[in-house]
Enzyme design. Sequence first.
Site, PDB file in Angstrom:
ATOM      1  N   ASP A  83       0.872  -1.154   0.140  1.00 51.99           N
ATOM      2  CA  ASP A  83       0.040  -0.071   0.121  1.00 51.99           C
ATOM      3  C   ASP A  83       0.797   1.449   0.013  1.00 51.99           C
ATOM      4  OD1 ASP A  83      -2.363   1.366  -0.035  1.00 51.99           O
ATOM      5  OD2 ASP A  83      -2.589   1.308   2.377  1.00 51.99           O
ATOM      6  N   HIS A  84       0.378   2.159  -0.784  1.00 51.67           N
ATOM      7  CA  HIS A  84       1.151   3.357  -0.643  1.00 51.67           C
ATOM      8  C   HIS A  84       2.616   3.602  -1.025  1.00 51.67           C
ATOM      9  CE1 HIS A  84      -2.118   6.333  -0.167  1.00 51.67           C
ATOM     10  NE2 HIS A  84      -2.452   5.558   0.618  1.00 51.67           N
ATOM     11  N   HIS A 177      -6.937  10.309   5.266  1.00 50.06           N
ATOM     12  CA  HIS A 177      -6.302   9.387   6.031  1.00 50.06           C
ATOM     13  C   HIS A 177      -6.358   9.652   7.450  1.00 50.06           C
ATOM     14  CE1 HIS A 177      -4.325   8.291   2.332  1.00 50.06           C
ATOM     15  NE2 HIS A 177      -4.577   7.077   2.546  1.00 50.06           N
ATOM     16  N   HIS A 205      -9.869   5.393  -0.209  1.00 47.84           N
ATOM     17  CA  HIS A 205      -9.005   5.318   0.760  1.00 47.84           C
ATOM     18  C   HIS A 205      -9.462   6.354   2.037  1.00 47.84           C
ATOM     19  CE1 HIS A 205      -4.888   4.117  -0.682  1.00 47.84           C
ATOM     20  NE2 HIS A 205      -5.871   3.929  -1.804  1.00 47.84           N
ATOM     21  N   GLY A 206      -8.948   6.305   3.342  1.00 46.28           N
ATOM     22  CA  GLY A 206      -9.171   6.823   4.341  1.00 46.28           C
ATOM     23  C   GLY A 206     -10.794   6.471   4.680  1.00 46.28           C
ATOM     24  N   SER A 208     -11.921   4.761   7.190  1.00 46.82           N
ATOM     25  CA  SER A 208     -12.054   4.776   8.771  1.00 46.82           C
ATOM     26  C   SER A 208     -12.781   5.936   9.061  1.00 46.82           C
ATOM     27  CB  SER A 208     -10.768   4.793   9.483  1.00 46.82           C
ATOM     28  OG  SER A 208     -10.001   3.611   9.375  1.00 46.82           O
ATOM     29  N   ASN A 227     -10.599   0.915   1.654  1.00 48.57           N
ATOM     30  CA  ASN A 227      -9.172   0.833   2.670  1.00 48.57           C
ATOM     31  C   ASN A 227      -9.469   1.292   4.234  1.00 48.57           C
ATOM     32  OD1 ASN A 227      -8.006   0.250   0.272  1.00 48.57           O
ATOM     33  ND2 ASN A 227      -6.291   1.648   0.552  1.00 48.57           N
ATOM     34  N   THR A 230      -6.941   2.961  10.272  1.00 50.73           N
ATOM     35  CA  THR A 230      -7.158   3.453  11.614  1.00 50.73           C
ATOM     36  C   THR A 230      -8.219   2.773  12.327  1.00 50.73           C
ATOM     37  OG1 THR A 230      -6.726   5.727  10.564  1.00 50.73           O
ATOM     38  CG2 THR A 230      -7.743   5.745  12.791  1.00 50.73           C
TER      39      THR A 230
HETATM   40 ZN   LIG Z   1      -4.413   5.467   1.496  1.00 54.20          ZN
END
Ligand SMILES: [Zn+2]
Length: 279
Positions: A83-84, A177, A205-206, A208, A227, A230
Site C-alpha cells: 500500500d502507498h 487518512h 482510501h481513508g 475509517s 481501505n 485506523t
Molecule cells: Zn491510503
Amino acid sequence: MTVARGVDLLSVAQHLGTAYGAFNVIQLEHAEGIIAGAEAIELPVIIQISQNAVQYHGGLAAIGTATLIMARNSELPIVVHLDHADDVDLIEEALDLGFKSVMYDGSRLPWEENLARTAAIAKLCHNAGASVEAELGEVGGKDGAHAPGVRTDPGQAAEFVAETLVDSLAVAVGTSHAMADRSAVVDLELIAALEAAVPVPLVLHGSSGVDDAGLQAAVRAGIRKVNIGTRLNQVLTEAVREQLAADPTLSDPRKYLGPGRAAIAVEVARLLGLLAKPG
Ligand SMILES: [Zn+2]
C-alpha cells in the site's frame, strides 16, 4: 489457496456491485485478526502493508513473508497488497516475495510525471503477474499532506487509466487518512461520475473516517475496494487498554494482544458483511 491478484477480486466486486475491505497490517496480530474475521464471515479479503509500516519494521521481507504465509494457509482467496508505495526497489522486492497487488502512489507528482512513472510501474507489476492500483487527486491527511477539497476529475481519471493501464484507481472524493472520528462526507455524485467515466474498479482510501451508512452508499455509487486502517487500530488499542487497566500486573503480551486480535476479527467480519451487502 494461492494468494489472489488484486484485480481478480475487484472484478468480482464490480460484477456484483459490492466491495471488498482492504485492511492494514502493522503487527502480526493484525494479519491474524483480519484473516480470522474474513474466515468467520467466509468472504475474501485484502490485507495490505504500507510503505510506512515497512519503514517501521525496517524492511518488508519479514512481515511480508509472514503475511503471505498466513494468506496461503487460508482456504479463502486473500490478496496481499503493498500500500502507498513510491519506492521502486520496495515494489520490486514485494513482487519477488510473491505480492500479487501493489499500489504505486505518485499522487503528489505533477501530472506528466505521475503518468509516466505509473505506466512504468504498471508494466513492471503486470510482467510479474501482479495488478496495480494508482492514485489520482491526492487523498489528504497523511504526513501533513492534507489537501482539503481535493477531488479527482472524471475526465482526467479516464485519461490517466487509459494511458497508464492501471488495474484500479484510488480517487479523492472527500475522505482523509487517519481520521479518528467517522465524520467524513463522501461525494456520492462524484463517485457515480467517476464510475461512469473509468472502466477499472475504484478505491476509497481513508475509509475509517466514514460511518457505516456512508460506506454502503459509497459502494452503491461505485466503490469496489475500501481501505481501512485506523479503525482496526482503534478496536485493537481499546481492547488492549481494557486488559491493561483491568490488571496492572499483566506482563504476558498474549494476555492483552490476544483480546486485541479478537477485536480486530470481529470488526473485520462486521465491515466485510456491510460491504458485501451494501443495500
Ligand atoms: Zn491510503
